[in-house]
Design an enzyme around this catalytic site. Sequence first.
Site, PDB file in Angstrom:
ATOM      1  CG  HIS A 140      -1.630   1.243   1.503  1.00 34.81           C
ATOM      2  ND1 HIS A 140      -2.979   1.411   1.282  1.00 34.81           N
ATOM      3  CD2 HIS A 140      -1.192   2.432   1.988  1.00 34.81           C
ATOM      4  CE1 HIS A 140      -3.332   2.631   1.620  1.00 34.81           C
ATOM      5  NE2 HIS A 140      -2.279   3.276   2.048  1.00 34.81           N
ATOM      6  CD  GLU A 141       2.257   3.345   3.707  1.00 32.17           C
ATOM      7  OE1 GLU A 141       2.526   4.453   3.210  1.00 32.17           O
ATOM      8  OE2 GLU A 141       1.256   3.149   4.419  1.00 32.17           O
ATOM      9  CG  HIS A 144       0.365   6.261  -0.527  1.00 35.19           C
ATOM     10  ND1 HIS A 144      -0.772   6.839  -1.018  1.00 35.19           N
ATOM     11  CD2 HIS A 144       0.034   5.777   0.695  1.00 35.19           C
ATOM     12  CE1 HIS A 144      -1.744   6.699  -0.141  1.00 35.19           C
ATOM     13  NE2 HIS A 144      -1.299   6.062   0.909  1.00 35.19           N
ATOM     14  CD  GLU A 215      -4.538   6.750   2.559  1.00 32.66           C
ATOM     15  OE1 GLU A 215      -4.365   5.540   2.792  1.00 32.66           O
ATOM     16  OE2 GLU A 215      -3.611   7.564   2.492  1.00 32.66           O
TER      17      GLU A 215
END
Lengths: 292, 184
Positions: A140-141, A144, A215
């Site tokens: 997930h990071e 980003h 997100e």
Amino acid sequence: MEAQLASNRRKTFALFAVVGLYMLLIPVVIFLFTDDWVFPSITFGVLILYILFRYFRALKSFIRLHKAIPANRNAHRSLYLAVENTAIRLGIATPKAYIISDPALNAFTAGSKPKNYIIGVTTGLLEKLDDKELEGVIAHEFGHIVNKDTQVNTLAFVFMLAFLFFLDLVRVMSFSSSSSRRGNNGLLILILFAMAVVGLIIAVCIRFAISRQREYLADATSVQITKYPEGLASALRKIASEGSALKKSSTMSSHLFLSNPNKFSFFSKLFASHPPIDDRIKQIEALGRSGY
Amino acid sequence: MPWIIIGVVVLLIVVVIGIYNSLVKKRNRVDQSESDIDVQLKRRYDLIPNLIETVKGYAKHERETLDAVVKARANAMKQTGSTSQSAQKAENILEGALKNLFALSESYPDLKASTNFVELQRDLTDTEDKIQAARRFYNDTLRIYFDALQTFPSNMVAGLFSFKAQGDYFDISPAEAANPQVKF
């Protein structure tokens, strides 16, 4: 998913274009009132400098604010390897791994260019999550990073700061307006003040809208990377039950975290930088069923 | 009238240059990702001699299993380019030989408990993960390149300048085959 990403990028670009154009209005308005190009150009220049200054210092400020320390390959092995291996999977330079000492479960990413990206987690998260869940969080990071969210979110936030700064400038200007063209200047000050407030409201709404949308996207990207939605879903469930509010947090950097790092309050609901965790889990599970 | 024709020709040239450059970049990325796999494979090759010595210290009678690993490693290192069919086969054989070696440790509790062995096992597992990750990235770059070679209009430019399809996909898992590559 690619179509979603592309449309998101267009929306973000449009939003920033709106804010940029709005900012350009400021020197124009000043010129209209004072028939002078020097003063508005200086004002605009100061604003731009402020934005650049804040933007490029964002990473250092973040690390200092949260007392993040570089991770150790031996002490924080699972984090270190997850970051290394996901970077190999994506064919990008390995970001530096960082740790925040806190029992809450959270993760973060920051940085403005491939050379200085950092990804980190809290010690609490490292303890409580298993390998698959950690993988989902790290993916997930990375999502980003790959979606350029660190830059976009930081820019949105810095624009907000810029309007706050401009409010201060207007206040200073109102004290020092010359007495000779008092009437005209008074009106100008009022208009500038109104523009600052409106700009601030726009910037705040944009900041939080972008943050929430990104997100969801990072969650989807994580599933694309790991091909294992249950990892991230399970991690989010644990975070929902154990809490992600850091001991030392602030609304200034909330957009860089996996889940809201601030304690719940009336305002945090209104200006949520993150979508509700249950919604996120539902979206991830839907991706798992429909294919990614 | 002639200006319009010149304009169209210039535009065409610019577009073709753009597509050509993009094809070159995609092919280079494939080559780069192949070297990345080599880097990870080398990690594994470098760890194995240490592993052999450690196991010999506790189970030196297991000649067959140890030799299989040594042979497989030598064979794998001989392969040129990590993506050819023969290279993939050699790696599979090496991985099989290593699996047998680790299965062996079950019968030798002293070996299993030795910190050196535990660390080597951990490092080798991580190396497996890294090789897997590098292969998956390679598959992505290959698919992006193949897409460009086959779709219109880049397929025309590719034909014009003789861009060839090169290399094979890695067999990672059925799940991978079912889902298209990660594209950002």
